[in-house]
Design an enzyme around this catalytic site. Structure first.
Site, PDB file in Angstrom:
ATOM      1  NE  ARG B  67      -3.592  -2.328   2.781  1.00  0.00           N
ATOM      2  CZ  ARG B  67      -3.367  -2.954   3.817  1.00  0.00           C
ATOM      3  NH1 ARG B  67      -2.306  -3.051   4.633  1.00  0.00           N
ATOM      4  NH2 ARG B  67      -4.217  -4.068   3.890  1.00  0.00           N
ATOM      5  CG  ASP B  69       2.843   6.409   2.528  1.00  0.00           C
ATOM      6  OD1 ASP B  69       1.659   5.908   3.046  1.00  0.00           O
ATOM      7  OD2 ASP B  69       3.756   6.125   2.937  1.00  0.00           O
ATOM      8  NE  ARG B 214       7.503   9.257   2.847  1.00  0.00           N
ATOM      9  CZ  ARG B 214       6.487   9.975   2.971  1.00  0.00           C
ATOM     10  NH1 ARG B 214       5.410   9.267   2.648  1.00  0.00           N
ATOM     11  NH2 ARG B 214       6.295  10.978   3.301  1.00  0.00           N
TER      12      ARG B 214
END
Lengths: 264, 264
Positions: B67, B69, B214
């Protein structure tokens, strides 16, 4: 900065000096380098970015080495501009980049000889035309390549490209309606380089006619696909008529990589 | 297609089979992979592209391996979908691509085992995080890298990255508010690769928490800049608290490159 790089301005006070800028841009959303009545040009954006340095006056005229078309990119366009202020070149670079959209960047700014003219003084320009060959076009490349899936005969394309190297009348490879003093140009180097799923046309010359590299790229792809022969390209060159050459390849694949000048 | 790859549909007539799709996308303008009440997602676009195959019925649900971002890119996302029609997979690929925006491409479509599930069956995922290091960001890269000009201590960054390889509780590297059954994950490989003006973080693991790569990228840049030490990253890992780790690096630099499955 040496004193010789400045002279008195029109009012006898402001120093006037010439800056040399190296400019990169993503041409996708712009109307090309040159100012246009319709559409935003790179030249206009850079001139407007200078406005804060010259309050109350029109911004200085910025001259580009190449008048790239709408959608064409650059990582090494060179521009010259005469300015009446004395801020250090690196401060000018930072101020311009702070005002420009992220799609346009000043990569370098330096003082140049007062008479430096980015277009007239250019001696050698390098362009790259990117062709993407895989079956499905990667989204991240869609604005920077021409998608040409299927087989290409690189030997035939190289044979044809070699025919263009040297000094020739390239009238057959100029956009219809364009008008210039002479259509003679010199191509110093024309290489086809395979890199992963891409085929790059690397072209260096003393200058290029309007759409010249895109018409050559389109013609070479016709040859690569086998719908034309390498000899046909030589005939088109000799015939000096735009109708003899091939299709104009899309602007997105083209990038101005560098402009060279005589050492000063 | 082997008969074992199909079974009777709900009405006993339409064949139902499972397709495995490899998907690339430029995530810039989308709300991420997963369907959202606000914003257009990649999943939604692909499901809607299937609609013409199932007239009068809701489009089939498409499941992605990851999934990703908003703003994150992919060249190797994998999706599974159970469909009631029997068109050959390559015809499905062409039809989907004809309906999808150019920013989303189906790179491959193939019949899979009926039970294939892109998320549950994923064994290994590879991501790349691109850091651009030159002083001025090239326009053509602005949507695909994190611009980090200035000196970075790569030795310190590599020392810290090595500490993350293996199986750990990565709770400190999960977006605040995210909730999952377990925050244990295994990183198989974490390499820092210099390529021109870019530094790439290549990460392979069995799965990643929300924002995990990230937050790791942001923390490594803190270490590269010298504001944090490699030991600090180990302490953050051991502390299992998001507040102990560094900044979350921008989505634009991240790309899902591939997802591996057991051979079937």
């Amino acid at each position: 900065m040496s004193p010789g790089r400045r002279c008195a301005g029109p009012d006898g006070n402001s120093p006037v000096r010439t800056l040399k800028l190296v400019v990169a841009y993503d041409g996708t959303e712009y109307a090309g380098w040159q100012r246009q009545p319709n559409g935003v040009s790179i030249q206009q954006l850079i001139e407007e970015a200078f406005a804060s340095f010259t309050p109350g006056e029109p911004p200085p005229a910025v001259t580009g080495a190449s008048r790239t078309d709408a959608g064409v990119h650059a990582i090494g366009q060179v521009a010259s501009v005469r300015v009446p202020f004395s801020h250090p070149a690196d401060a000018v670079l930072r101020a311009l980049n702070a005002r420009l959209p992220e799609a346009v960047r000043i990569l370098d700014a330096a003082d140049a000889h007062a008479s430096f003219h980015a277009r007239r003084d250019a001696r050698r320009k390098r362009y790259r035309y990117r062709i993407y060959r895989a079956a499905v076009l990667l989204p991240m490349l869609r604005l920077y390549v021409w998608h040409v899936p299927g087989r290409l005969d690189l030997d035939a394309m190289r044979e044809a490209a070699a025919r263009l190297v040297g000094t020739h009348d390239f009238a057959a490879f100029q956009a219809s309606g364009a008008s210039v003093a002479t259509t003679r140009r010199t191509i110093f180097r024309f290489d086809l380089v395979e890199t992963g799923d891409e085929l790059h046309l690397e072209v260096e010359g003393d200058g290029f006619l309007r759409h010249m590299i895109r018409i050559i790229a389109g013609s070479l792809v016709d040859i690569g696909r086998g719908t034309r022969t390498p000899a046909w390209l030589g005939e088109a060159l000799d015939g000096r008529d735009r109708r003899l050459a091939g299709q104009t390849a899309p602007a997105a694949g083209l990038c101005l990589e560098r402009v060279d000048y005589d050492a000063s």
